[in-house]
Design a protein around this motif. Structure first.
Motif, PDB file in Angstrom:
ATOM      1  N   SER A  29      35.378  40.850  34.258  1.00  0.00           N
ATOM      2  CA  SER A  29      35.967  39.638  33.690  1.00  0.00           C
ATOM      3  C   SER A  29      37.114  39.211  34.599  1.00  0.00           C
ATOM      4  N   PRO A  30      37.620  37.998  34.428  1.00  0.00           N
ATOM      5  CA  PRO A  30      38.718  37.535  35.283  1.00  0.00           C
ATOM      6  C   PRO A  30      39.985  38.377  35.121  1.00  0.00           C
ATOM      7  N   SER A  31      40.791  38.375  36.158  1.00  0.00           N
ATOM      8  CA  SER A  31      42.060  39.091  36.135  1.00  0.00           C
ATOM      9  C   SER A  31      43.019  38.434  35.153  1.00  0.00           C
ATOM     10  N   ASP A  87      45.587  44.648  34.333  1.00  0.00           N
ATOM     11  CA  ASP A  87      44.180  44.731  34.708  1.00  0.00           C
ATOM     12  C   ASP A  87      43.734  46.183  34.719  1.00  0.00           C
TER      13      ASP A  87
END
Length: 159
Positions: free
Chosen positions: A107-109, A117
Motif C-alpha cells: 500500500s502507499p507510504s 511505514d
C-alpha cells in the motif's frame, strides 16, 4: 592418407567429442539446480517514521538475528544480536508460504503524514520480495504469524 591428415582428423574428432561431453554435462547440472526447492534465506522487517523519527529494524538469517530500535529526535538507540537454532529458523520460516509471496501487494507510504511505514523484505533462493504497508492484503496473516514468533525470541527489554 598421410599421417598429418590422420592426426588432424583425430584432433578434430576429439575436440568435437569434448564439446559434446561438456555441453551435456552442463545441461544436466542446470537441471539439478532448477529442481532444487526454493527456500527463504533472509527475512527483514522494519517500522520507520513518525514525528520522533522512530525506527525498528529486524534482520533474520538461518543462523542469526539482529535487532535495532530507537528514535532519532533524542538519539536513543538499542541493538541486540543473537545466534538462533535451526528449530527457531524453521518456526520463523514456517510463517510464510513461498507460493503466496508473488501475490502480496503493498500500500502507499504513510510517512508523509507522520505515520509509520511497516516493511518486510523476504529473500529466497530464487527471488527477493519487498512489501510496504501490506496490512490490507489477504495474505498479511503470514506477517502477523512471523511477528508473533519474533516476540518469543527478542528479549522483553528490546521490544
Amino acid at each position: 592418407m598421410s599421417a598429418v591428415k590422420i592426426n588432424y582428423l583425430k584432433i578434430l574428432f576429439s575436440t568435437f567429442l569434448l564439446l559434446i561431453f561438456f555441453s551435456c554435462s552442463k545441461e544436466s547440472t542446470d537441471k539439478t539446480s532448477d529442481s532444487k526447492k526454493e527456500e527463504i534465506t533472509f527475512i527483514g522487517s522494519s517500522n520507520v517514521g513518525g514525528q520522533l523519527g522512530y525506527y525498528r529494524i529486524i534482520k533474520v538469517t538461518k543462523d542469526s538475528i539482529h535487532f535495532e530500535s530507537g528514535q532519532t529526535v533524542n538519539n536513543k538507540h538499542k541493538e541486540w544480536h543473537s545466534a538462533i537454532k535451526p528449530e527457531t529458523w524453521k518456526k520463523l520460516v514456517s510463517s510464510f508460504k513461498i507460493k503466496n509471496l508473488d501475490h502480496i501487494e503493498s500500500s502507499p507510504s504513510i510517512q508523509a503524514i507522520d505515520g509509520i511505514d511497516e516493511s518486510f523484505q523476504i529473500k529466497t533462493t530464487k527471488k527477493s520480495h519487498v512489501y510496504v504497508n501490506s496490512h490490507n492484503d489477504i495474505h498479511y496473516n503470514q506477517f502477523s504469524r512471523f511477528k508473533q514468533e519474533l516476540l518469543k525470541i527478542i528479549p522483553q527489554e528490546y521490544q
